[in-house]
Design a protein around this motif. Structure first.
Motif, PDB file in Angstrom:
ATOM      1  N   SER A 146       8.704   9.659 -10.329  1.00  0.00           N
ATOM      2  CA  SER A 146       8.191   8.491 -11.037  1.00  0.00           C
ATOM      3  C   SER A 146       8.256   7.243 -10.153  1.00  0.00           C
ATOM      4  CB  SER A 146       9.002   8.271 -12.317  1.00  0.00           C
ATOM      5  OG  SER A 146       8.573   7.110 -12.987  1.00  0.00           O
ATOM      6  N   LEU A 147       9.381   7.077  -9.452  1.00  0.00           N
ATOM      7  CA  LEU A 147       9.543   5.937  -8.550  1.00  0.00           C
ATOM      8  C   LEU A 147       8.524   5.963  -7.419  1.00  0.00           C
ATOM      9  CD1 LEU A 147      13.335   5.208  -7.858  1.00  0.00           C
ATOM     10  CD2 LEU A 147      11.557   3.554  -8.428  1.00  0.00           C
ATOM     11  N   LEU A 148       8.296   7.143  -6.847  1.00  0.00           N
ATOM     12  CA  LEU A 148       7.353   7.274  -5.735  1.00  0.00           C
ATOM     13  C   LEU A 148       5.937   6.930  -6.172  1.00  0.00           C
ATOM     14  CD1 LEU A 148       8.567  10.487  -3.839  1.00  0.00           C
ATOM     15  CD2 LEU A 148       8.518   8.134  -2.972  1.00  0.00           C
ATOM     16  N   LYS A 149       5.545   7.360  -7.356  1.00  0.00           N
ATOM     17  CA  LYS A 149       4.215   7.031  -7.868  1.00  0.00           C
ATOM     18  C   LYS A 149       4.062   5.529  -8.036  1.00  0.00           C
ATOM     19  CE  LYS A 149       3.288  11.398 -10.258  1.00  0.00           C
ATOM     20  NZ  LYS A 149       3.223  12.080 -11.567  1.00  0.00           N
ATOM     21  N   GLU A 150       5.086   4.899  -8.613  1.00  0.00           N
ATOM     22  CA  GLU A 150       5.052   3.455  -8.824  1.00  0.00           C
ATOM     23  C   GLU A 150       5.029   2.719  -7.481  1.00  0.00           C
ATOM     24  OE1 GLU A 150       7.342   0.086 -11.554  1.00  0.00           O
ATOM     25  OE2 GLU A 150       8.124   2.141 -11.466  1.00  0.00           O
ATOM     26  N   LEU A 151       5.809   3.214  -6.525  1.00  0.00           N
ATOM     27  CA  LEU A 151       5.865   2.619  -5.196  1.00  0.00           C
ATOM     28  C   LEU A 151       4.509   2.731  -4.496  1.00  0.00           C
ATOM     29  CD1 LEU A 151       7.377   1.381  -2.798  1.00  0.00           C
ATOM     30  CD2 LEU A 151       8.276   3.657  -2.273  1.00  0.00           C
ATOM     31  N   GLN A 152       3.898   3.916  -4.590  1.00  0.00           N
ATOM     32  CA  GLN A 152       2.582   4.118  -3.961  1.00  0.00           C
ATOM     33  C   GLN A 152       1.541   3.198  -4.590  1.00  0.00           C
ATOM     34  OE1 GLN A 152       1.206   6.752  -1.844  1.00  0.00           O
ATOM     35  NE2 GLN A 152       2.934   8.095  -1.522  1.00  0.00           N
ATOM     36  N   GLN A 153       1.565   3.083  -5.915  1.00  0.00           N
ATOM     37  CA  GLN A 153       0.587   2.242  -6.611  1.00  0.00           C
ATOM     38  C   GLN A 153       0.708   0.783  -6.194  1.00  0.00           C
ATOM     39  OE1 GLN A 153       1.449   3.122 -10.718  1.00  0.00           O
ATOM     40  NE2 GLN A 153       0.296   5.051 -10.703  1.00  0.00           N
ATOM     41  N   ALA A 154       1.929   0.320  -5.975  1.00  0.00           N
ATOM     42  CA  ALA A 154       2.126  -1.065  -5.532  1.00  0.00           C
ATOM     43  C   ALA A 154       1.745  -1.240  -4.066  1.00  0.00           C
ATOM     44  CB  ALA A 154       3.584  -1.472  -5.751  1.00  0.00           C
ATOM     45  N   ALA A 155       2.043  -0.225  -3.255  1.00  0.00           N
ATOM     46  CA  ALA A 155       1.811  -0.333  -1.810  1.00  0.00           C
ATOM     47  C   ALA A 155       0.333  -0.282  -1.445  1.00  0.00           C
ATOM     48  CB  ALA A 155       2.574   0.761  -1.072  1.00  0.00           C
ATOM     49  N   VAL A 156      -0.460   0.507  -2.190  1.00  0.00           N
ATOM     50  CA  VAL A 156      -1.883   0.632  -1.825  1.00  0.00           C
ATOM     51  C   VAL A 156      -2.651  -0.666  -2.059  1.00  0.00           C
ATOM     52  CG1 VAL A 156      -1.974   3.120  -2.206  1.00  0.00           C
ATOM     53  CG2 VAL A 156      -2.540   1.573  -4.086  1.00  0.00           C
ATOM     54  N   LEU A 157      -2.085  -1.580  -2.826  1.00  0.00           N
ATOM     55  CA  LEU A 157      -2.740  -2.871  -3.045  1.00  0.00           C
ATOM     56  C   LEU A 157      -2.576  -3.801  -1.847  1.00  0.00           C
ATOM     57  CD1 LEU A 157      -1.651  -3.538  -6.752  1.00  0.00           C
ATOM     58  CD2 LEU A 157      -3.829  -2.595  -5.940  1.00  0.00           C
ATOM     59  N   ILE A 158      -1.631  -3.477  -0.971  1.00  0.00           N
ATOM     60  CA  ILE A 158      -1.378  -4.323   0.194  1.00  0.00           C
ATOM     61  C   ILE A 158      -2.311  -3.899   1.329  1.00  0.00           C
ATOM     62  CG2 ILE A 158       0.335  -4.994   1.921  1.00  0.00           C
ATOM     63  CD1 ILE A 158       2.484  -4.613  -0.197  1.00  0.00           C
ATOM     64  N   PRO A 159      -3.128  -4.820   1.843  1.00  0.00           N
ATOM     65  CA  PRO A 159      -4.068  -4.453   2.903  1.00  0.00           C
ATOM     66  C   PRO A 159      -3.365  -4.258   4.242  1.00  0.00           C
ATOM     67  CG  PRO A 159      -4.146  -6.812   2.531  1.00  0.00           C
ATOM     68  CD  PRO A 159      -3.210  -6.239   1.488  1.00  0.00           C
ATOM     69  N   ASN A 160      -4.088  -3.687   5.177  1.00  0.00           N
ATOM     70  CA  ASN A 160      -3.588  -3.560   6.539  1.00  0.00           C
ATOM     71  C   ASN A 160      -3.335  -4.950   7.118  1.00  0.00           C
ATOM     72  OD1 ASN A 160      -2.848  -2.415   8.956  1.00  0.00           O
ATOM     73  ND2 ASN A 160      -4.811  -1.438   9.367  1.00  0.00           N
ATOM     74  N   MET A 161      -2.450  -5.037   8.075  1.00  0.00           N
ATOM     75  CA  MET A 161      -2.263  -6.291   8.789  1.00  0.00           C
ATOM     76  C   MET A 161      -3.537  -6.598   9.570  1.00  0.00           C
ATOM     77  SD  MET A 161       0.732  -7.118   7.787  1.00  0.00           S
ATOM     78  CE  MET A 161       1.218  -8.483   8.847  1.00  0.00           C
ATOM     79  N   ALA A 162      -3.883  -7.862   9.687  1.00  0.00           N
ATOM     80  CA  ALA A 162      -5.082  -8.248  10.429  1.00  0.00           C
ATOM     81  C   ALA A 162      -4.728  -8.527  11.884  1.00  0.00           C
ATOM     82  CB  ALA A 162      -5.712  -9.487   9.799  1.00  0.00           C
ATOM     83  N   HIS A 163      -5.677  -8.265  12.770  1.00  0.00           N
ATOM     84  CA  HIS A 163      -5.511  -8.555  14.191  1.00  0.00           C
ATOM     85  C   HIS A 163      -5.232 -10.048  14.371  1.00  0.00           C
ATOM     86  CE1 HIS A 163      -6.536  -9.064  18.440  1.00  0.00           C
ATOM     87  NE2 HIS A 163      -6.493  -7.742  18.570  1.00  0.00           N
ATOM     88  N   PRO A 164      -4.336 -10.412  15.291  1.00  0.00           N
ATOM     89  CA  PRO A 164      -4.012 -11.838  15.485  1.00  0.00           C
ATOM     90  C   PRO A 164      -5.226 -12.700  15.817  1.00  0.00           C
ATOM     91  CG  PRO A 164      -2.477 -10.441  16.703  1.00  0.00           C
ATOM     92  CD  PRO A 164      -3.524  -9.539  16.145  1.00  0.00           C
ATOM     93  N   ASP A 165      -6.262 -12.095  16.435  1.00  0.00           N
ATOM     94  CA  ASP A 165      -7.445 -12.866  16.814  1.00  0.00           C
ATOM     95  C   ASP A 165      -8.529 -12.886  15.746  1.00  0.00           C
ATOM     96  OD1 ASP A 165      -6.263 -13.384  19.250  1.00  0.00           O
ATOM     97  OD2 ASP A 165      -7.253 -11.739  20.287  1.00  0.00           O
TER      98      ASP A 165
END
Length: 425
Positions: free
Chosen positions: A90-109
């Motif tokens: 249950s925790l892993l599902k909730e963690l995955q659902q929250a994490a997929v909303l976070i985008p990749n880091m953007a290139h510094p440039d």
């Protein structure tokens, strides 16, 4: 998806990236759930250790009472482990659902901005045509030359569908073969991909298959979707596998139909073939080691430039701003072709893009490679549109139109089409 520990260790940077990319996500919730998951994992490992110790004590001759006590203890541990595993799932599902909303880091440039008007132009190629007559848009040209039928397609399939007709059919096939010949020359493995993918592959690539904001058609009751791009099927090709990168990056090219709901898309720039529910596209996809992805992104971009330079179509390259990046992209370049019929005086219209997604997709899809010491690492994935055929047709029709309404064919395509212009007698 970003690494959970990376989010925790770089919380301020992740917060700033979310702000710059103009999305809604909670890295704090991810960190909270990640910490809870680690505590439950520790509890689970401790219980499993106790179970193993219990099993070891059961070996050999034992007093019946002692044996029964160990049996009871083993059963209790088994029940506890089962309960904790349910909590962990249950925790892993909730963690995955929250994490997929976070985008990749953007290139510094990457330029910081909210929308496409904030993209940074970095290159122009070709000469914008000057006509001695009022340029027509591709819809006017296509209808006059009987090349596209929107009316009957709307009656049969709904709005934003079309029938290609006559020379336009051969033009689509010519563009497809031309692009494939370029890609084969550059060492790409050529494929025609499935038009359907499992939802877990769609999600792993970074597309949302469900909900009002989804741009994907879901096939209800099947757990599958119509693909919006061959990026999905090419990216899923090695899901759950260890790939061999000892001879360099794996380069794949896929021909596919693309199906998009285009929810909310409207306006002049959606006219005709520019934004439709179904079209053909040739997609590039690459798997490589982390240290190779920056250079490989530039290679994919140069191939897109080669294709459109060969077609003699004026274009510009823009470095995509943070707010216009897709969730998985670390850096993205768009190629925008000049379209004389766009707006009152012509304008640029996106026809291809290429992105470095680093390990954002491979983490969720479980795609790894072995280094020289035999250790497994996540691959970096990249994608790039060689050509979206419908938009390529727009650019050719509008840039090569002639005063009498006929359309010249770019020299590179003549061997594929068998004709050098489209005209009606």
């Amino acid at each position: 998806m970003l690494d959970f520990k990376f989010i925790k260790d770089n919380l301020d940077a992740v917060r700033e990236n979310i702000k710059n990319r103009n999305v809604t996500a909670s890295p704090e919730k991810v960190v909270e759930l990640y910490d809870q998951r680690n505590l439950v994992l520790q509890e689970l490992e401790d219980l499993r250790r106790q179970r193993n110790e219990n099993a070891s004590k059961m070996k050999g001759k034992l007093d019946p009472e002692v044996r029964q006590g160990l049996i009871d203890e083993g059963k209790a541990l088994k029940d506890q482990i089962s309960q904790v595993e349910v909590r962990m799932d249950s925790l892993l599902k909730e963690l995955q659902q929250a994490a997929v909303l976070i985008p990749n880091m953007a290139h510094p440039d990457a330029p910081v901005g909210k929308e496409d008007k904030d993209n940074l132009e970095i290159l122009r190629s070709g000469t914008v045509p000057e006509f001695s007559f009022k340029a027509k848009d591709h819809v006017q040209l296509a209808e006059a030359m009987d090349l596209v039928d929107f009316e009957n397609a709307t009656r049969v399939s709904g709005s934003k569908f079309y029938y290609l007709k006559n020379e336009a059919v051969l033009l689509e096939l010519a563009l497809t073969r031309y692009a494939l010949d370029v890609l084969q020359k550059h060492g790409f493995i050529l494929t025609i991909t499935p038009d359907i993918a499992r939802e877990e592959i769609v999600e792993g690539i970074g597309f949302n298959p469900r909900g009002e904001e989804s741009n994907i058609y879901t096939l209800e009751g099947t757990g599958t979707c119509l693909v919006g791009t061959a990026e999905i099927t090419l990216g899923g090709y090695y899901a759950g596998q260890i790939v061999d990168l000892s001879n360099g990056p794996i380069l794949m090219a896929g021909v596919s139909h693309c199906f998009r709901r285009e929810a909310g898309a409207s306006g002049q720039y959606s006219k005709g073939l520019y934004r439709v529910h179904q079209f053909t596209k040739i997609e590039m996809f690459a798997y490589c080691k982390p240290g190779e992805s920056d250079a490989l992104l530039m290679k994919l971009r140069s191939i897109e430039e080669e294709i459109f330079n060969g077609l003699e179509i004026p274009f510009r390259i823009v470095d995509t701003c943070t707010g216009d990046l897709g969730g998985p992209a670390y850096r993205k370049f768009d190629l925008e072709a000049w379209m004389p019929g766009r707006g009152d005086e012509g304008d640029w219209g996106e026809v291809t893009s290429t992105s470095n997604c680093t390990d954002y997709q491979s983490r969720r899809l479980g795609i790894r490679y072995k280094d020289e010491e035999g250790k497994n690492h996540l691959v970096h994935t990249l994608n790039g549109t060689a050509i979206a055929i419908s938009r390529g047709i727009i650019a050719i029709m509008e840039n090569f139109q002639q005063e009498d309404g006929s359309i010249r064919i770019p020299e590179k395509l003549v061997p594929y089409t068998g004709f050098s212009e489209i005209r009606r007698s």
